[in-house]
Write a protein that holds these residues in place. Structure first.
Motif, PDB file in Angstrom:
ATOM      1  N   GLN A  12       8.653  12.934  -9.730  1.00 47.57           N
ATOM      2  CA  GLN A  12       9.853  13.680  -8.873  1.00 47.57           C
ATOM      3  C   GLN A  12      11.217  12.698  -8.899  1.00 47.57           C
ATOM      4  OE1 GLN A  12       7.020  13.599  -7.273  1.00 47.57           O
ATOM      5  NE2 GLN A  12       6.518  15.708  -7.426  1.00 47.57           N
ATOM      6  N   ILE A  13      10.941  11.571  -8.881  1.00 48.87           N
ATOM      7  CA  ILE A  13      12.238  10.541  -8.821  1.00 48.87           C
ATOM      8  C   ILE A  13      12.360   9.650 -10.171  1.00 48.87           C
ATOM      9  CG2 ILE A  13      12.380  10.656  -6.059  1.00 48.87           C
ATOM     10  CD1 ILE A  13      10.901   7.928  -5.846  1.00 48.87           C
ATOM     11  N   GLY A  14      11.226   9.652 -10.834  1.00 49.27           N
ATOM     12  CA  GLY A  14      11.500   8.954 -12.141  1.00 49.27           C
ATOM     13  C   GLY A  14      11.305   7.494 -12.183  1.00 49.27           C
ATOM     14  N   LYS A  15      12.411   6.905 -12.824  1.00 47.80           N
ATOM     15  CA  LYS A  15      12.178   5.284 -12.647  1.00 47.80           C
ATOM     16  C   LYS A  15      12.780   4.805 -11.369  1.00 47.80           C
ATOM     17  CE  LYS A  15      17.047   5.227 -14.539  1.00 47.80           C
ATOM     18  NZ  LYS A  15      18.071   4.783 -15.538  1.00 47.80           N
ATOM     19  N   TRP A  16      13.157   5.331 -10.427  1.00 51.24           N
ATOM     20  CA  TRP A  16      13.587   5.010  -9.108  1.00 51.24           C
ATOM     21  C   TRP A  16      12.250   4.525  -8.283  1.00 51.24           C
ATOM     22  CZ3 TRP A  16      18.400   3.472  -8.509  1.00 51.24           C
ATOM     23  CH2 TRP A  16      19.330   4.041  -9.413  1.00 51.24           C
ATOM     24  N   ALA A  17      11.147   5.077  -8.535  1.00 47.61           N
ATOM     25  CA  ALA A  17      10.099   4.905  -8.104  1.00 47.61           C
ATOM     26  C   ALA A  17       9.716   3.432  -7.870  1.00 47.61           C
ATOM     27  CB  ALA A  17       8.847   5.687  -8.605  1.00 47.61           C
ATOM     28  N   TRP A  18      10.059   2.490  -8.830  1.00 53.42           N
ATOM     29  CA  TRP A  18       9.754   1.183  -8.840  1.00 53.42           C
ATOM     30  C   TRP A  18      10.547   0.469  -7.829  1.00 53.42           C
ATOM     31  CZ3 TRP A  18       6.222  -0.784 -11.851  1.00 53.42           C
ATOM     32  CH2 TRP A  18       5.543  -0.118 -12.853  1.00 53.42           C
ATOM     33  N   LEU A  19      11.627   1.067  -7.150  1.00 54.70           N
ATOM     34  CA  LEU A  19      12.097   0.460  -6.123  1.00 54.70           C
ATOM     35  C   LEU A  19      11.075   0.209  -4.908  1.00 54.70           C
ATOM     36  CD1 LEU A  19      15.601   2.084  -6.251  1.00 54.70           C
ATOM     37  CD2 LEU A  19      15.040  -0.165  -6.883  1.00 54.70           C
ATOM     38  N   PHE A  20      10.182   0.856  -4.791  1.00 52.06           N
ATOM     39  CA  PHE A  20       9.336   0.809  -3.723  1.00 52.06           C
ATOM     40  C   PHE A  20       8.529  -0.196  -3.742  1.00 52.06           C
ATOM     41  CE2 PHE A  20       8.818   5.637  -3.917  1.00 52.06           C
ATOM     42  CZ  PHE A  20       9.394   6.034  -2.907  1.00 52.06           C
ATOM     43  N   PHE A  21       8.346  -0.869  -4.854  1.00 52.85           N
ATOM     44  CA  PHE A  21       7.757  -2.381  -5.179  1.00 52.85           C
ATOM     45  C   PHE A  21       8.765  -3.253  -4.827  1.00 52.85           C
ATOM     46  CE2 PHE A  21       4.936   0.192  -7.786  1.00 52.85           C
ATOM     47  CZ  PHE A  21       3.727   0.119  -7.222  1.00 52.85           C
ATOM     48  N   LEU A  22      10.176  -3.106  -5.076  1.00 54.04           N
ATOM     49  CA  LEU A  22      11.172  -4.129  -4.733  1.00 54.04           C
ATOM     50  C   LEU A  22      11.190  -4.142  -3.268  1.00 54.04           C
ATOM     51  CD1 LEU A  22      13.432  -6.012  -5.498  1.00 54.04           C
ATOM     52  CD2 LEU A  22      14.839  -3.961  -5.580  1.00 54.04           C
ATOM     53  N   TRP A  23      11.040  -3.172  -2.483  1.00 50.70           N
ATOM     54  CA  TRP A  23      11.323  -2.837  -1.058  1.00 50.70           C
ATOM     55  C   TRP A  23       9.933  -3.903  -0.457  1.00 50.70           C
ATOM     56  CZ3 TRP A  23       7.459   1.000   0.753  1.00 50.70           C
ATOM     57  CH2 TRP A  23       7.432   0.991   1.941  1.00 50.70           C
ATOM     58  N   ALA A  24       8.695  -3.645  -1.017  1.00 43.71           N
ATOM     59  CA  ALA A  24       7.659  -4.355  -0.435  1.00 43.71           C
ATOM     60  C   ALA A  24       7.806  -5.877  -0.686  1.00 43.71           C
ATOM     61  CB  ALA A  24       6.304  -3.964  -1.030  1.00 43.71           C
ATOM     62  N   ALA A  25       8.233  -6.176  -1.997  1.00 44.81           N
ATOM     63  CA  ALA A  25       8.434  -7.598  -2.309  1.00 44.81           C
ATOM     64  C   ALA A  25       9.376  -8.432  -1.491  1.00 44.81           C
ATOM     65  CB  ALA A  25       8.906  -7.806  -3.983  1.00 44.81           C
ATOM     66  N   VAL A  26      10.468  -7.590  -1.183  1.00 46.17           N
ATOM     67  CA  VAL A  26      11.487  -8.215  -0.356  1.00 46.17           C
ATOM     68  C   VAL A  26      10.644  -8.623   1.155  1.00 46.17           C
ATOM     69  CG1 VAL A  26      13.777  -7.762   1.120  1.00 46.17           C
ATOM     70  CG2 VAL A  26      13.660  -7.462  -1.584  1.00 46.17           C
TER      71      VAL A  26
ATOM     72  N   GLY B 237       0.682  -1.218  -0.083  1.00 48.38           N
ATOM     73  CA  GLY B 237      -0.100  -0.003   0.061  1.00 48.38           C
ATOM     74  C   GLY B 237       0.853   1.324   0.172  1.00 48.38           C
ATOM     75  N   LEU B 238       1.746   1.370   0.824  1.00 52.74           N
ATOM     76  CA  LEU B 238       2.718   2.410   0.721  1.00 52.74           C
ATOM     77  C   LEU B 238       3.609   2.571  -0.345  1.00 52.74           C
ATOM     78  CD1 LEU B 238       3.836   2.219   4.712  1.00 52.74           C
ATOM     79  CD2 LEU B 238       2.170   3.555   3.570  1.00 52.74           C
ATOM     80  N   ALA B 239       4.047   1.400  -0.868  1.00 55.37           N
ATOM     81  CA  ALA B 239       4.925   1.460  -2.029  1.00 55.37           C
ATOM     82  C   ALA B 239       3.849   1.823  -3.188  1.00 55.37           C
ATOM     83  CB  ALA B 239       5.166   0.162  -2.764  1.00 55.37           C
ATOM     84  N   MET B 240       2.583   1.488  -3.143  1.00 53.37           N
ATOM     85  CA  MET B 240       1.857   2.171  -4.449  1.00 53.37           C
ATOM     86  C   MET B 240       1.585   3.558  -4.137  1.00 53.37           C
ATOM     87  SD  MET B 240       0.249   1.880  -7.277  1.00 53.37           S
ATOM     88  CE  MET B 240      -0.222   0.384  -7.827  1.00 53.37           C
ATOM     89  N   PHE B 241       1.221   4.010  -3.070  1.00 53.96           N
ATOM     90  CA  PHE B 241       0.980   5.376  -2.735  1.00 53.96           C
ATOM     91  C   PHE B 241       2.136   6.259  -2.927  1.00 53.96           C
ATOM     92  CE2 PHE B 241       1.373   9.180  -0.001  1.00 53.96           C
ATOM     93  CZ  PHE B 241       0.128   9.865  -0.340  1.00 53.96           C
ATOM     94  N   SER B 242       3.218   5.570  -2.688  1.00 50.62           N
ATOM     95  CA  SER B 242       4.621   6.741  -3.092  1.00 50.62           C
ATOM     96  C   SER B 242       4.836   6.530  -4.508  1.00 50.62           C
ATOM     97  CB  SER B 242       5.721   5.851  -2.374  1.00 50.62           C
ATOM     98  OG  SER B 242       5.602   5.795  -0.683  1.00 50.62           O
ATOM     99  N   PHE B 243       4.566   5.389  -4.916  1.00 50.73           N
ATOM    100  CA  PHE B 243       5.164   5.458  -6.357  1.00 50.73           C
ATOM    101  C   PHE B 243       4.151   6.388  -7.073  1.00 50.73           C
ATOM    102  CE2 PHE B 243       3.736   3.743 -10.690  1.00 50.73           C
ATOM    103  CZ  PHE B 243       4.967   3.622 -11.203  1.00 50.73           C
ATOM    104  N   LEU B 244       2.924   6.307  -7.013  1.00 53.36           N
ATOM    105  CA  LEU B 244       1.882   7.181  -7.806  1.00 53.36           C
ATOM    106  C   LEU B 244       2.051   8.703  -7.353  1.00 53.36           C
ATOM    107  CD1 LEU B 244      -1.461   5.447  -7.264  1.00 53.36           C
ATOM    108  CD2 LEU B 244      -0.149   5.454  -9.346  1.00 53.36           C
ATOM    109  N   THR B 245       2.567   8.984  -6.074  1.00 54.78           N
ATOM    110  CA  THR B 245       3.011  10.463  -5.839  1.00 54.78           C
ATOM    111  C   THR B 245       4.360  11.050  -6.048  1.00 54.78           C
ATOM    112  OG1 THR B 245       2.992   9.786  -3.608  1.00 54.78           O
ATOM    113  CG2 THR B 245       0.740  10.129  -4.148  1.00 54.78           C
ATOM    114  N   LEU B 246       5.140  10.095  -5.875  1.00 54.36           N
ATOM    115  CA  LEU B 246       6.771  10.792  -6.225  1.00 54.36           C
ATOM    116  C   LEU B 246       7.122  10.358  -7.462  1.00 54.36           C
ATOM    117  CD1 LEU B 246       7.783   9.558  -2.643  1.00 54.36           C
ATOM    118  CD2 LEU B 246       7.110  11.737  -3.511  1.00 54.36           C
ATOM    119  N   ARG B 247       6.538   9.380  -8.376  1.00 54.64           N
ATOM    120  CA  ARG B 247       7.287   9.373  -9.546  1.00 54.64           C
ATOM    121  C   ARG B 247       7.760  10.228 -10.738  1.00 54.64           C
ATOM    122  NH1 ARG B 247       2.473   5.980 -12.605  1.00 54.64           N
ATOM    123  NH2 ARG B 247       1.068   7.430 -12.626  1.00 54.64           N
TER     124      ARG B 247
END
Length: 191
Positions: free
Chosen positions: A131-145, A119-129
Motif C-alpha cells: 500500500q505504501i511502497g518504498k515508504w515502508a522502509w521508514l518503519f525500520f528507520l523509526w525502530a533504529a532511532v 517487531g512492529l516495524a517488520m510486521f508493518s513493513f510486511l503487511t503495508l508495503r
C-alpha cells in the motif's frame, strides 16, 4: 566471546560518551518515550480502518499481538541472561552518561524497546508495503532511532539493541507472514 563483549563496551562508550552533542542530548531521550509515538500508532489505526474497514480490526489485533510477543520474549531472555545495564554496572556506572530520569532495574539483554519496535516495524513493513511502497522502509528507520537512543541515554549496550532487533524481526516476520498468508487472504476471498 570476550572480544565481542569488549567491542560492545567500546562501542557503547563511543555512542554514550564521545559521539554526543547538545541537540542529541535533548532529542534522543524523547525519542524512546512511548507517548511520543502515539501519533504514529493513531495514524496507522486510522489508515488501516479507512482503507480496510472492518478488516482493519484484524490488522490492529495482530499489531498488538506482535507487540505482546516481542515484549514477553524479551522479558524472558532478560531474566535468563541477567546482564546488568550499563547505568547499573558498578564497574562502569560512574562513567556512563545517564540522560533519563531513572535507570531501569530489569536486565539489559535484550532491549525490549528494540524488540518491540523492530517487531512492529517488520510486521508493518510486511503487511503495508504493497500500500505504501518504498515508504515502508521508514518503519525500520523509526525502530533504529529508538534503538540508538537506548544506547545514547545510557540504559543499553549495542549488543542489547542488536539482540532485541533480531528478536523483533523474527517475531514480526512470523506474525506478518501468518497475517499475510492466512488472515488477509481469507478476508480477501470472503469479500
Amino acid at each position: 566471546m570476550e572480544h565481542l563483549l569488549t567491542w560492545d563496551l567500546r562501542l557503547f562508550f563511543k555512542i554514550n560518551g564521545q559521539w554526543i552533542n547538545g541537540f542529541l542530548d535533548f532529542l534522543l531521550p524523547w525519542m524512546r518515550e512511548p507517548y511520543l509515538w502515539a501519533p504514529l500508532y493513531l495514524f496507522l489505526a486510522v489508515f488501516i480502518t479507512y482503507n480496510y474497514k472492518w478488516r482493519g480490526f484484524f490488522w490492529m489485533a495482530f499489531f498488538i499481538v506482535t507487540f505482546a510477543l516481542t515484549d514477553q520474549c524479551s522479558m524472558f531472555i532478560k531474566d535468563a541472561v541477567d546482564r546488568l545495564r550499563p547505568c547499573r554496572d558498578p564497574l562502569i556506572s560512574q562513567y556512563v552518561r545517564v540522560l533519563v530520569v531513572y535507570c531501569p532495574s530489569s536486565g539489559s539483554f535484550t532491549s525490549s524497546h528494540a524488540a518491540n519496535h523492530f517487531g512492529l516495524a517488520m510486521f508493518s513493513f510486511l503487511t503495508l508495503r504493497s500500500q505504501i511502497g518504498k515508504w515502508a522502509w521508514l518503519f525500520f528507520l523509526w525502530a533504529a532511532v529508538i534503538g540508538y537512543s537506548q544506547i545514547y541515554v545510557g540504559v543499553h549496550y549495542p549488543l542489547d539493541i542488536l539482540g532485541g532487533a533480531l528478536l523483533g524481526i523474527l517475531a514480526g516476520t512470523l506474525s506478518g507472514g501468518f497475517f499475510q498468508r492466512r488472515i488477509r487472504l481469507e478476508l480477501e476471498q470472503t469479500t
